[in-house]
Design an enzyme around this catalytic site. Sequence first.
Site, PDB file in Angstrom:
ATOM      1  N   ARG A 229       0.849  -1.185   0.000  1.00  7.54           N
ATOM      2  CA  ARG A 229       0.000   0.000   0.000  1.00  7.54           C
ATOM      3  C   ARG A 229       0.886   1.237   0.000  1.00  7.54           C
ATOM      4  O   ARG A 229       1.919   1.294   0.673  1.00  7.54           O
ATOM      5  CB  ARG A 229      -0.905   0.019   1.246  1.00  7.54           C
ATOM      6  CG  ARG A 229      -2.038  -0.987   1.215  1.00  7.54           C
ATOM      7  CD  ARG A 229      -3.089  -0.604   0.165  1.00  7.54           C
ATOM      8  NE  ARG A 229      -4.208  -1.542   0.129  1.00  7.54           N
ATOM      9  CZ  ARG A 229      -4.275  -2.614  -0.638  1.00  7.54           C
ATOM     10  NH1 ARG A 229      -3.248  -2.896  -1.439  1.00  7.54           N
ATOM     11  NH2 ARG A 229      -5.337  -3.385  -0.638  1.00  7.54           N
ATOM     12  N   GLU A 258      -4.708   6.936  -5.300  1.00 11.22           N
ATOM     13  CA  GLU A 258      -4.779   6.295  -6.617  1.00 11.22           C
ATOM     14  C   GLU A 258      -6.189   6.441  -7.205  1.00 11.22           C
ATOM     15  O   GLU A 258      -7.161   6.224  -6.496  1.00 11.22           O
ATOM     16  CB  GLU A 258      -4.430   4.809  -6.483  1.00 11.22           C
ATOM     17  CG  GLU A 258      -3.023   4.567  -5.966  1.00 11.22           C
ATOM     18  CD  GLU A 258      -2.761   3.111  -5.641  1.00 11.22           C
ATOM     19  OE1 GLU A 258      -1.595   2.742  -5.486  1.00 11.22           O
ATOM     20  OE2 GLU A 258      -3.747   2.330  -5.525  1.00 11.22           O
ATOM     21  N   HIS A 279      -0.236   0.115 -10.039  1.00 11.02           N
ATOM     22  CA  HIS A 279      -0.986  -0.822  -9.182  1.00 11.02           C
ATOM     23  C   HIS A 279      -1.442  -2.051  -9.981  1.00 11.02           C
ATOM     24  O   HIS A 279      -2.624  -2.418 -10.008  1.00 11.02           O
ATOM     25  CB  HIS A 279      -2.205  -0.132  -8.563  1.00 11.02           C
ATOM     26  CG  HIS A 279      -2.644  -0.792  -7.287  1.00 11.02           C
ATOM     27  ND1 HIS A 279      -3.045  -0.086  -6.171  1.00 11.02           N
ATOM     28  CD2 HIS A 279      -2.757  -2.105  -6.942  1.00 11.02           C
ATOM     29  CE1 HIS A 279      -3.383  -0.931  -5.208  1.00 11.02           C
ATOM     30  NE2 HIS A 279      -3.216  -2.161  -5.664  1.00 11.02           N
TER      31      HIS A 279
END
Length: 313
Positions: A229, A258, A279
């Site tokens: 994270r 994000e 990601h």
Amino acid sequence: MQHSIVFLDRSTLEANLRSPDFPHSYKEYAVTSTSEILDRLQNATIAIINKVPMCEATLAKLPNLKLIAVAATGTDVVDKAYCKTRGIVVSNIRNYAFNTVPEHVFALAFALRRNLMAYRDDVRAGRWQACDQFCFFDHPIRDMRGSTLGIVGYGAIGKSVGRIAEAFGQKVLAYDIVPQPGLTGFETLLRESDIITLHLPLTPETKNMIGARELRLMKNDALLINTGRGGLVDEQALADALTGRIIGGAGFDVLSVEPPKQGNILLDLRLPNFIVTPHVAWASREAMQILADQLIDNIDAFAAGKPQNVVEA
């Protein structure tokens, strides 16, 4: 009862989604903004989400909602404490990325350890073409074998990373916030590791656990890999450490916000020893199908009165 299932951000999951094994209605939306949540979930008993926020103000206006099935492992977008008071079950996905995330960790580590980005940029700039010999060695290249890998977060994914590291001939140090046999102290791991990879959830206790102090404890040629994270690392401190050559490099698949629509200090860096991917460490086709199958398993189990993968507040 017949459940009403609504998937609010179906575009986040590129996999086949089988039909749940009980009477239900189903509707899906590619994406959902916060202003659209209430209208789309007004009659829903089961909400499927990935990154759509489910806060108390929203949940309080959804009296029919019984299950939030998160199509991911992280559940920080859900107000779990409020769900508990309302009796709304929250389920998540577990142990599905045991191949894809570790592979991404090593893809980043190899690229940085062997300075692939720097050499690629040099070739693009014509430096190889101008050489008097068959190659040049402007950037250091280091082997994996014989190096030390520090794993912060020693759950299923962390252990999978560890097994791969041992196959490469690396020494493995592991740390976790949950006590278990064989762990190393956090500061010892920071000082002794050549590569550090993060695999903890984002909680108030883990937020910014890697800051300026921790970065200065690391070796000056060490690499920091984060596929966990974004909030685990103080991004300003990391930017300073990279530009000040306090550490050797970093590979990140996650940022604190994000998508980074308002920008991010890390995205402003133009350094060959820093790699950002959007990601996608979790997103191999194989892993996404495992996720999709488990998602429906969670929903089927809930409808059968035996909820599984329940996330507590």
